[in-house]
Design an enzyme around this catalytic site. Sequence first.
Site, PDB file in Angstrom:
ATOM      1  N   ALA A  61       0.852  -1.186   0.000  1.00 31.07           N
ATOM      2  CA  ALA A  61       0.000   0.000   0.000  1.00 31.07           C
ATOM      3  C   ALA A  61       0.890   1.239   0.000  1.00 31.07           C
ATOM      4  O   ALA A  61       2.008   1.199   0.515  1.00 31.07           O
ATOM      5  CB  ALA A  61      -0.883  -0.015   1.234  1.00 31.07           C
ATOM      6  N   GLY A 100       0.695  -5.094   0.723  1.00 26.18           N
ATOM      7  CA  GLY A 100      -0.452  -5.187  -0.172  1.00 26.18           C
ATOM      8  C   GLY A 100      -0.106  -5.870  -1.490  1.00 26.18           C
ATOM      9  O   GLY A 100      -0.968  -6.492  -2.114  1.00 26.18           O
ATOM     10  N   GLU A 103      -0.440  -9.362  -0.800  1.00 27.21           N
ATOM     11  CA  GLU A 103      -1.866  -9.684  -0.621  1.00 27.21           C
ATOM     12  C   GLU A 103      -2.582  -9.801  -1.960  1.00 27.21           C
ATOM     13  O   GLU A 103      -3.480 -10.631  -2.121  1.00 27.21           O
ATOM     14  CB  GLU A 103      -2.520  -8.627   0.280  1.00 27.21           C
ATOM     15  CG  GLU A 103      -2.050  -8.789   1.728  1.00 27.21           C
ATOM     16  CD  GLU A 103      -2.463  -7.643   2.623  1.00 27.21           C
ATOM     17  OE1 GLU A 103      -2.123  -6.492   2.274  1.00 27.21           O
ATOM     18  OE2 GLU A 103      -3.118  -7.882   3.642  1.00 27.21           O
ATOM     19  N   GLU A 123       4.225  -5.458   7.113  1.00 25.24           N
ATOM     20  CA  GLU A 123       3.391  -4.374   7.657  1.00 25.24           C
ATOM     21  C   GLU A 123       3.724  -4.005   9.096  1.00 25.24           C
ATOM     22  O   GLU A 123       3.693  -2.836   9.472  1.00 25.24           O
ATOM     23  CB  GLU A 123       1.900  -4.758   7.567  1.00 25.24           C
ATOM     24  CG  GLU A 123       1.290  -4.577   6.192  1.00 25.24           C
ATOM     25  CD  GLU A 123       1.422  -5.806   5.308  1.00 25.24           C
ATOM     26  OE1 GLU A 123       2.298  -6.654   5.583  1.00 25.24           O
ATOM     27  OE2 GLU A 123       0.656  -5.917   4.338  1.00 25.24           O
TER      28      GLU A 123
HETATM   29  N1  3HC Z   1       4.617   3.514   0.103  1.00 27.96           N
HETATM   30  C1  3HC Z   1       5.022   4.725  -0.356  1.00 27.96           C
HETATM   31  N2  3HC Z   1       6.249   4.961  -0.829  1.00 27.96           N
HETATM   32  C2  3HC Z   1       7.114   3.929  -0.824  1.00 27.96           C
HETATM   33  C3  3HC Z   1       6.763   2.652  -0.375  1.00 27.96           C
HETATM   34  C4  3HC Z   1       5.441   2.456   0.105  1.00 27.96           C
HETATM   35  N3  3HC Z   1       4.995   1.276   0.535  1.00 27.96           N
HETATM   36  N4  3HC Z   1       7.843   1.839  -0.497  1.00 27.96           N
HETATM   37  C5  3HC Z   1       8.822   2.596  -1.017  1.00 27.96           C
HETATM   38  N5  3HC Z   1       8.386   3.853  -1.222  1.00 27.96           N
HETATM   39  C6  3HC Z   1       9.134   4.991  -1.787  1.00 27.96           C
HETATM   40  C7  3HC Z   1      10.306   5.425  -0.914  1.00 27.96           C
HETATM   41  O1  3HC Z   1       9.883   6.332   0.063  1.00 27.96           O
HETATM   42  C8  3HC Z   1      11.228   6.042  -1.929  1.00 27.96           C
HETATM   43  O2  3HC Z   1      10.747   7.330  -2.193  1.00 27.96           O
HETATM   44  P1  3HC Z   1      11.724   8.539  -2.602  1.00 27.96           P
HETATM   45  O3  3HC Z   1      12.361   8.108  -3.883  1.00 27.96           O
HETATM   46  O4  3HC Z   1      10.822   9.692  -2.710  1.00 27.96           O
HETATM   47  O5  3HC Z   1      12.720   8.667  -1.476  1.00 27.96           O
HETATM   48  C9  3HC Z   1      11.028   5.186  -3.164  1.00 27.96           C
HETATM   49  O6  3HC Z   1       9.759   4.553  -2.999  1.00 27.96           O
HETATM   50  C10 3HC Z   1      12.082   4.111  -3.351  1.00 27.96           C
HETATM   51  O7  3HC Z   1      12.135   3.336  -2.169  1.00 27.96           O
HETATM   52  P2  3HC Z   1      13.505   2.680  -1.637  1.00 27.96           P
HETATM   53  O8  3HC Z   1      14.560   3.730  -1.603  1.00 27.96           O
HETATM   54  O9  3HC Z   1      13.195   1.964  -0.394  1.00 27.96           O
HETATM   55  O10 3HC Z   1      13.819   1.684  -2.849  1.00 27.96           O
HETATM   56  P3  3HC Z   1      14.606   0.313  -2.811  1.00 27.96           P
HETATM   57  O11 3HC Z   1      14.706  -0.110  -4.225  1.00 27.96           O
HETATM   58  O12 3HC Z   1      15.830   0.426  -1.969  1.00 27.96           O
HETATM   59  O13 3HC Z   1      13.642  -0.714  -2.021  1.00 27.96           O
HETATM   60  C11 3HC Z   1      11.549  -1.817  -1.498  1.00 27.96           C
HETATM   61  C12 3HC Z   1      12.410  -1.106  -2.585  1.00 27.96           C
HETATM   62  C13 3HC Z   1      12.234  -3.111  -1.066  1.00 27.96           C
HETATM   63  C14 3HC Z   1      10.212  -2.091  -2.107  1.00 27.96           C
HETATM   64  C15 3HC Z   1      11.424  -0.861  -0.282  1.00 27.96           C
HETATM   65  O14 3HC Z   1      11.025   0.412  -0.719  1.00 27.96           O
HETATM   66  C16 3HC Z   1      10.439  -1.306   0.768  1.00 27.96           C
HETATM   67  O15 3HC Z   1      10.726  -2.174   1.557  1.00 27.96           O
HETATM   68  N6  3HC Z   1       9.244  -0.663   0.803  1.00 27.96           N
HETATM   69  C17 3HC Z   1       8.271  -0.848   1.855  1.00 27.96           C
HETATM   70  C18 3HC Z   1       7.569  -2.171   1.799  1.00 27.96           C
HETATM   71  C19 3HC Z   1       6.496  -2.229   2.849  1.00 27.96           C
HETATM   72  O16 3HC Z   1       6.724  -2.056   4.031  1.00 27.96           O
HETATM   73  N7  3HC Z   1       5.274  -2.502   2.388  1.00 27.96           N
HETATM   74  C20 3HC Z   1       4.128  -2.586   3.249  1.00 27.96           C
HETATM   75  C21 3HC Z   1       3.313  -1.324   3.128  1.00 27.96           C
HETATM   76  S1  3HC Z   1       1.917  -1.342   4.220  1.00 27.96           S
HETATM   77  C22 3HC Z   1       0.770  -2.246   3.363  1.00 27.96           C
HETATM   78  O17 3HC Z   1       1.035  -2.751   2.310  1.00 27.96           O
HETATM   79  C23 3HC Z   1      -0.582  -2.335   4.003  1.00 27.96           C
HETATM   80  C24 3HC Z   1      -1.451  -3.324   3.312  1.00 27.96           C
HETATM   81  O18 3HC Z   1      -1.413  -4.541   4.022  1.00 27.96           O
HETATM   82  C25 3HC Z   1      -2.881  -2.861   3.249  1.00 27.96           C
END
Ligand code: 3HC
Length: 689
Positions: A61, A100, A103, A123
């Site tokens: 998400a 997500g 999911e 998450e």
């Molecule tokens: N939401 C919004 N922005 C995100 C994001 C997310 N989930 N994940 C990454 N971004 C953004 C970063 O802030 C960054 O932004 P910027 O360029 O403006 O600084 C850009 O994307 C690139 O991110 P990274 O520098 O982290 O890129 P990498 O290539 O090093 O890593 C990744 C990629 C492994 C996908 C890493 O970004 C990551 O782990 N992201 C988070 C994953 C996560 O925690 N997902 C769960 C979200 S909560 C959810 O899904 C709820 C659901 O269950 C309903």
Amino acid sequence: MAVQITRKGDVAIVSIDNPPVNAIGHAVRAGLLEAVETLSADGTLKAVVLTGAGKIFAAGADAREFDTPPESPHLPDVALAIETAPQPWIAAINGAALGGGCELALACRMRIAGTNATIGLPEVTLGVVPGAGGTQRLPRLVGLKSALDIIPQGKVLKADAAKAVGLIDRIADDPVAEAMALVDGGKLGFGARLSERAAVEADATAVLDARSRAAKRMRGQIAPERAIDLLERATQEDFDRGMAQERETFLELRQGEQAKALRHIFFAERGAKKPDSIAAEPVPVDTVVVIGGGTMGAGIAYALERAGYTVTLVETDEGARERAEANVGRLFKDAVKRGLMAQEEADERQARITLVVGYDDLPPAGLAIEAAFESIEVKREIFGKLDEALPKHAILATNTSYLDVNEIAASTSRPERVLGLHFFSPAHIMKLLEIVRADKTSHEALATGFAVGAKLKKIPVLAGVCDGFIGNRILFRYREEADVLMMDGSLPWLIDEAMVEFGMAMGPYEVQDLSGLDISYAQRKRRAPTRDPNRRYIPIADRMVEEGRIGKKASVGWYRYPGGGGAVVDPLLEDLITEEAHFAKVTRREISPDEIRERLTLAMINEAADILNDGIAQKASDIDLVMVHGYGFPRWRGGPMHYADTIGAAAILDKIRAFERDDPVMWRPSPLIVNLAASGGRFANAGQV
Ligand code: 3HC
């Protein structure tokens, strides 16, 4: 368009296309739902393949939307629409499928992952639970035990591990091509939709294990516990009620303090880059000279080599060279033991680090990093020699923790090319890197520091020159206040307990025992001539060192370590503290854990506010990163500045003023706090940028 549809014969390929990480924001959700509706109406389609444009499937998400009210269509509804579509949807997981993203893959009828794909539900690391069916679909797919292993810890699995637990069905070099081939060959076989599968078998032992693991590894955090509750819910029939409960929990946690703090740190980490104000290109660096092969220097040399630099490590004599070689060797041995590399690779890499005695044969390196003994005389001598030995364009960095970088720079003919690169121990593991800007440091030198930090995959934070820079300056004040509490009535183990309860990785006294009391003793002696004579000075730690109680390495410090083992409370210490209080004419009083936490956190916040106010740190989030990544401040409290915003500047000022009445020297409220209290501003928005 955030979602693209292409047709290949009787198969449709739906690509999530929202760079850089295909985060599932509103446009993606709406695009996916529209794709389901359009494709469902097409009776000629045999299957739909869901994938991500670029190198990522979907990073989950869009966490940037978590601060605004949820907007339909909601992700659980999109997932259900995919799962119940008339044609089977197949997830072709071309890269990370997280949160997500995972999911959505669970809602598909089959999952094929690329060899480099990662898949998981992280998450809880953002302070929430999976909110689009993860807690109800995953256990129905992989069983309760595996789901309890993945979700409450926020695990992300590589493709082969995901296959081993049954989270994915296949691994292929090109998952989209593999999916197409399966459809073409008519080799698709699907089990029942996960939402239609029976409840999972209960397993009370696995639940108990997961709860105790969460209490230990995710201490203080709410989301893992709540995730376990939801996974237990999956042992009851009625998928829909499980989903409703999951949604309710997700929305509740999303707005909670812990989720806000964890999001703050997540985005601060990603924002830790060279500030735009540093407008220069870095000096090209292929070769780095490291001075000093002790624990820190060896760790830095090892990290540099692993990042692809050619490294020369300088020592003072043959004996020291051999010790440095052994230190570096231990790191490679450890890497082999931990499965990070094979013995052969370790040997090759180690051989690429050249160890030399003296400065006569140094390569024409673009960067030198000095990690020698913490003495200004030693450092000045080294920088004088480096200045002579290295090319004029080379950048010279010191890893000092608290010495004056201006003074070090002055011993060279190129002060504009001198800066601090303050690594944290162990240097090859700790992510934090303070990049210290001295008065004359050029933009080019700073840009080089940031470029090297990025290549080392560190979290770089810009700091100005002062005693201790950002982290050690806050640490000094924190320890000073802890010593006051100890003198006035508390005990080291009670203070440690209170701070661990707050969420610190360890209490201040246990940390000192690990690093050695002799180090801070030397710092206090160095500061003695400039110490304000009106400031309270607690001499207990000095006496400890003078009596040989220097910490774990001596088997006794603030605790005893019988047989070199774990910390044991030492009742004799109470006599020593009481005696010192008697000498100082202090009447000891009862001090509650709440008072300990309040005074110590406010001491950190006040110092941090001064650091921001003085321009030593550029922004509040930099201080948060330093304290979370270098000093064990609980990530789920977001660092001292974020935490301060949850209390509010006015309330903080009231409390500090109350302490100030008793001790106006130690408790002078930072001008920043006074200003923010008057204006109603937030620490988050304060600072230089
Ligand atoms: N939401 C919004 N922005 C995100 C994001 C997310 N989930 N994940 C990454 N971004 C953004 C970063 O802030 C960054 O932004 P910027 O360029 O403006 O600084 C850009 O994307 C690139 O991110 P990274 O520098 O982290 O890129 P990498 O290539 O090093 O890593 C990744 C990629 C492994 C996908 C890493 O970004 C990551 O782990 N992201 C988070 C994953 C996560 O925690 N997902 C769960 C979200 S909560 C959810 O899904 C709820 C659901 O269950 C309903």
